[in-house]
Design an enzyme around this catalytic site. Structure first.
Site, PDB file in Angstrom:
ATOM      1  N   ARG A  93       0.842  -1.208   0.000  1.00  0.00           N
ATOM      2  CA  ARG A  93       0.000   0.000   0.000  1.00  0.00           C
ATOM      3  C   ARG A  93       0.874   1.253   0.000  1.00  0.00           C
ATOM      4  O   ARG A  93       0.542   2.263  -0.578  1.00  0.00           O
ATOM      5  CB  ARG A  93      -0.888   0.006   1.246  1.00  0.00           C
ATOM      6  CG  ARG A  93      -2.178  -0.739   1.030  1.00  0.00           C
ATOM      7  CD  ARG A  93      -2.994  -0.778   2.294  1.00  0.00           C
ATOM      8  NE  ARG A  93      -3.693   0.472   2.545  1.00  0.00           N
ATOM      9  CZ  ARG A  93      -4.398   0.728   3.630  1.00  0.00           C
ATOM     10  NH1 ARG A  93      -4.497  -0.187   4.571  1.00  0.00           N
ATOM     11  NH2 ARG A  93      -5.011   1.858   3.795  1.00  0.00           N
ATOM     12  N   SER A 148     -12.871  14.597  -1.509  1.00  0.00           N
ATOM     13  CA  SER A 148     -14.247  14.060  -1.409  1.00  0.00           C
ATOM     14  C   SER A 148     -14.496  13.432  -0.045  1.00  0.00           C
ATOM     15  O   SER A 148     -15.649  13.276   0.380  1.00  0.00           O
ATOM     16  CB  SER A 148     -14.523  13.059  -2.529  1.00  0.00           C
ATOM     17  OG  SER A 148     -13.597  12.001  -2.471  1.00  0.00           O
ATOM     18  N   ASP A 153     -19.013   7.783   2.260  1.00  0.00           N
ATOM     19  CA  ASP A 153     -19.234   6.926   3.431  1.00  0.00           C
ATOM     20  C   ASP A 153     -20.463   7.404   4.215  1.00  0.00           C
ATOM     21  O   ASP A 153     -21.249   6.590   4.714  1.00  0.00           O
ATOM     22  CB  ASP A 153     -18.006   6.964   4.352  1.00  0.00           C
ATOM     23  CG  ASP A 153     -16.707   6.931   3.546  1.00  0.00           C
ATOM     24  OD1 ASP A 153     -16.002   5.928   3.587  1.00  0.00           O
ATOM     25  OD2 ASP A 153     -16.423   7.931   2.854  1.00  0.00           O
ATOM     26  N   ALA A 155     -22.986   8.954   2.915  1.00  0.00           N
ATOM     27  CA  ALA A 155     -24.158   8.587   2.106  1.00  0.00           C
ATOM     28  C   ALA A 155     -24.520   7.118   2.357  1.00  0.00           C
ATOM     29  O   ALA A 155     -25.706   6.765   2.469  1.00  0.00           O
ATOM     30  CB  ALA A 155     -23.860   8.808   0.624  1.00  0.00           C
ATOM     31  N   ARG A 156     -23.484   6.288   2.468  1.00  0.00           N
ATOM     32  CA  ARG A 156     -23.740   4.866   2.747  1.00  0.00           C
ATOM     33  C   ARG A 156     -24.391   4.710   4.118  1.00  0.00           C
ATOM     34  O   ARG A 156     -25.319   3.910   4.286  1.00  0.00           O
ATOM     35  CB  ARG A 156     -22.413   4.080   2.702  1.00  0.00           C
ATOM     36  CG  ARG A 156     -21.893   3.936   1.284  1.00  0.00           C
ATOM     37  CD  ARG A 156     -20.481   3.365   1.237  1.00  0.00           C
ATOM     38  NE  ARG A 156     -20.086   3.102  -0.151  1.00  0.00           N
ATOM     39  CZ  ARG A 156     -18.843   3.072  -0.587  1.00  0.00           C
ATOM     40  NH1 ARG A 156     -17.830   3.300   0.242  1.00  0.00           N
ATOM     41  NH2 ARG A 156     -18.582   2.805  -1.850  1.00  0.00           N
ATOM     42  N   HIS A 173     -30.075  12.328   8.919  1.00  0.00           N
ATOM     43  CA  HIS A 173     -28.861  13.138   9.077  1.00  0.00           C
ATOM     44  C   HIS A 173     -27.848  12.303   9.832  1.00  0.00           C
ATOM     45  O   HIS A 173     -28.080  11.930  10.987  1.00  0.00           O
ATOM     46  CB  HIS A 173     -29.180  14.432   9.821  1.00  0.00           C
ATOM     47  CG  HIS A 173     -30.140  15.292   9.060  1.00  0.00           C
ATOM     48  ND1 HIS A 173     -29.742  16.090   8.018  1.00  0.00           N
ATOM     49  CD2 HIS A 173     -31.484  15.400   9.142  1.00  0.00           C
ATOM     50  CE1 HIS A 173     -30.804  16.675   7.499  1.00  0.00           C
ATOM     51  NE2 HIS A 173     -31.882  16.277   8.159  1.00  0.00           N
ATOM     52  N   HIS A 180     -11.103   8.761   5.031  1.00  0.00           N
ATOM     53  CA  HIS A 180     -11.905   7.932   4.119  1.00  0.00           C
ATOM     54  C   HIS A 180     -11.157   6.605   4.040  1.00  0.00           C
ATOM     55  O   HIS A 180     -10.237   6.448   3.246  1.00  0.00           O
ATOM     56  CB  HIS A 180     -11.999   8.616   2.750  1.00  0.00           C
ATOM     57  CG  HIS A 180     -12.561   7.724   1.684  1.00  0.00           C
ATOM     58  ND1 HIS A 180     -13.826   7.200   1.728  1.00  0.00           N
ATOM     59  CD2 HIS A 180     -12.015   7.256   0.533  1.00  0.00           C
ATOM     60  CE1 HIS A 180     -14.042   6.451   0.653  1.00  0.00           C
ATOM     61  NE2 HIS A 180     -12.949   6.460  -0.088  1.00  0.00           N
TER      62      HIS A 180
HETATM   63  P1  NAD Z   1      -9.380   3.797 -13.295  1.00  0.00           P
HETATM   64  O1  NAD Z   1      -8.128   2.991 -13.377  1.00  0.00           O
HETATM   65  O2  NAD Z   1     -10.612   3.315 -13.978  1.00  0.00           O
HETATM   66  O3  NAD Z   1      -9.105   5.267 -13.855  1.00  0.00           O
HETATM   67  C1  NAD Z   1      -7.941   5.998 -13.559  1.00  0.00           C
HETATM   68  C2  NAD Z   1      -7.672   6.885 -14.748  1.00  0.00           C
HETATM   69  O4  NAD Z   1      -6.578   7.743 -14.417  1.00  0.00           O
HETATM   70  C3  NAD Z   1      -7.258   6.093 -16.011  1.00  0.00           C
HETATM   71  O5  NAD Z   1      -8.112   6.468 -17.085  1.00  0.00           O
HETATM   72  C4  NAD Z   1      -5.813   6.520 -16.248  1.00  0.00           C
HETATM   73  O6  NAD Z   1      -5.463   6.572 -17.619  1.00  0.00           O
HETATM   74  C5  NAD Z   1      -5.802   7.905 -15.609  1.00  0.00           C
HETATM   75  N1  NAD Z   1      -4.477   8.387 -15.237  1.00  0.00           N
HETATM   76  C6  NAD Z   1      -3.459   7.726 -14.618  1.00  0.00           C
HETATM   77  N2  NAD Z   1      -2.403   8.536 -14.451  1.00  0.00           N
HETATM   78  C7  NAD Z   1      -2.760   9.745 -14.960  1.00  0.00           C
HETATM   79  C8  NAD Z   1      -2.096  10.991 -15.069  1.00  0.00           C
HETATM   80  N3  NAD Z   1      -0.842  11.166 -14.635  1.00  0.00           N
HETATM   81  N4  NAD Z   1      -2.755  12.015 -15.655  1.00  0.00           N
HETATM   82  C9  NAD Z   1      -4.027  11.855 -16.133  1.00  0.00           C
HETATM   83  N5  NAD Z   1      -4.697  10.688 -16.045  1.00  0.00           N
HETATM   84  C10 NAD Z   1      -4.078   9.655 -15.473  1.00  0.00           C
HETATM   85  O7  NAD Z   1      -9.647   4.024 -11.738  1.00  0.00           O
HETATM   86  P2  NAD Z   1     -11.028   4.484 -11.070  1.00  0.00           P
HETATM   87  O8  NAD Z   1     -11.799   3.286 -10.669  1.00  0.00           O
HETATM   88  O9  NAD Z   1     -11.646   5.510 -11.926  1.00  0.00           O
HETATM   89  O10 NAD Z   1     -10.488   5.147  -9.715  1.00  0.00           O
HETATM   90  C11 NAD Z   1      -9.772   6.371  -9.750  1.00  0.00           C
HETATM   91  C12 NAD Z   1      -9.395   6.785  -8.334  1.00  0.00           C
HETATM   92  O11 NAD Z   1     -10.593   7.123  -7.615  1.00  0.00           O
HETATM   93  C13 NAD Z   1      -8.706   5.681  -7.530  1.00  0.00           C
HETATM   94  O12 NAD Z   1      -7.665   6.254  -6.759  1.00  0.00           O
HETATM   95  C14 NAD Z   1      -9.822   5.183  -6.628  1.00  0.00           C
HETATM   96  O13 NAD Z   1      -9.336   4.593  -5.439  1.00  0.00           O
HETATM   97  C15 NAD Z   1     -10.533   6.490  -6.352  1.00  0.00           C
HETATM   98  N6  NAD Z   1     -11.888   6.373  -5.781  1.00  0.00           N
HETATM   99  C16 NAD Z   1     -12.189   7.236  -4.784  1.00  0.00           C
HETATM  100  C17 NAD Z   1     -13.416   7.186  -4.158  1.00  0.00           C
HETATM  101  C18 NAD Z   1     -13.706   8.154  -3.047  1.00  0.00           C
HETATM  102  O14 NAD Z   1     -14.688   8.026  -2.311  1.00  0.00           O
HETATM  103  N7  NAD Z   1     -12.858   9.165  -2.864  1.00  0.00           N
HETATM  104  C19 NAD Z   1     -14.375   6.246  -4.581  1.00  0.00           C
HETATM  105  C20 NAD Z   1     -14.060   5.385  -5.653  1.00  0.00           C
HETATM  106  C21 NAD Z   1     -12.799   5.449  -6.234  1.00  0.00           C
END
Ligand code: NAD
Length: 308
Positions: A93, A148, A153, A155-156, A173, A180
């Protein structure tokens, strides 16, 4: 007659993968902006998504959608960052965190070449650590760099509590605060319906909270990624900003002596308006809840220190 003072509302989404493209589509359906720009290292995919969405325009609002580059950030009101790299097999990680820090570093460097007055909305995980990093690197006011956080979480928690009590989740509420991730916690002392504290047994609270924390794992196991609910959460934050709503949403923000917690980005209920985060709400947590929040903050601090 055209109005020369008209300035289109523009949202740029950097990282048009599962989360980014679903967010763009959600913003489009809700008519949130007049321009949506997709930026991704995979330009062809972003172009395909933009084309696909544009061809639905006869059925919805008047919006321009295109695959662009960082120069499009110049006129952006909001820049959403959902770019990330996935975990390689055998990767720890910590190594993944370091790689995503490099991704955010490169993205923020590119964005800040073109704008200093947009609002940066970070969704890439670990969202609290990366939001702090983006804040430091951009040099922007903390109010304009938003993670975000625990909005999804929360919302869940609202959905699962509402389902348990057979009440519409919009009328529940409830707040998940902290990181996160693993050390997040529910502020049960403030969970209410119509201002009346909810009465749940400890077993029910534990079961609901367990489901909240387990949701992402369940969805990822079933279909590989989560993207619909986070897209709606990001859309909700954009609406609060663009409509100057002063809405209260649980997002990740910089704290300065929040019950003794300072210098971390952490999920808390915040008032969000056109300028970004106006104020953090004091939830007045119980001593037990505060201990949980402090623990979460100290874990986040360790992770920030490990990369900065
Ligand atoms: P994904 O792999 O489908 O999409 C990631 C995208 O980023 C890809 O299209 C890739 O080409 C692009 N990318 C990588 N490096 C880049 C760069 N330097 N510049 C521009 N684009 C770049 O992944 P995903 O499922 O869409 O998840 C994206 C992120 O969102 C992950 O870190 C995931 O953990 C996070 N996420 C956060 C929450 C939240 O609650 N905050 C919820 C779901 C997912």
């Amino acid at each position: 007659m055209s109005d020369s003072s008209f300035k289109p509302t523009r949202i740029v989404v950097v990282g048009a993968g599962a989360v980014g493209s679903t967010t763009a589509y959600t913003l489009l359906l809700r008519g949130q902006a007049s321009e949506i720009v997709l930026v991704d290292v995979n330009r062809e995919r972003a172009h395909g998504d933009a084309l696909d969405m544009s061809q639905g325009l006869p059925f919805i609002s008047r919006t321009r959608v295109w695959a662009g580059d960082y120069s499009d950030c110049k006129d952006a009101d909001i820049i959403i960052v959902s770019a990330g790299v996935g975990q390689k097999s055998g990767e720890t990680r910590q190594d993944l965190l370091r790689r995503n820090v490099r991704v955010i570093e490169q993205i923020v460097e590119n964005i800040t070449k073109y704008t200093t007055d947009a609002i940066l909305l970070i969704a890439t995980n670990p969202v609290d650590v990366l939001s702090y990093y983006a804040f430091k690197q951009s040099g922007w006011k903390a109010s304009r760099v938003i993670g975000s956080g625990t909005l999804l979480d929360s919302a869940r928690l609202r959905y699962l509590t509402g389902r348990h009590l057979q009440v519409d989740p919009r009328s529940v509420h409830a707040h998940i605060v902290g990181e996160h991730g693993d050390t997040e916690l529910a502020i049960w002392s403030r969970t209410n319906i119509a201002g009346v504290p909810v009465e749940l047994s400890d077993e029910d609270k534990q079961a609901i909270f367990h489901d909240v924390k387990d949701s992402a794992y369940q969805i990822i196991q079933a279909k590989g990624a989560t993207y619909y609910a986070i897209a709606l959460a990001l859309d909700r934050i954009c609406a609060a900003i663009l409509r100057d709503e002063s809405a209260v949403l649980n997002v990740s923000t910089l704290v300065d002596d929040y019950h003794g917690i300072s210098d971390v980005y952490i999920g808390l209920p915040c008032i969000i308006d056109h300028e970004g985060i106006r104020e953090i709400i004091d939830l007045k947590p119980t001593p037990e809840e505060l201990a949980g929040l402090k623990h979460s903050a100290s874990e986040l601090r360790k992770r920030i220190d490990s990369v900065m």
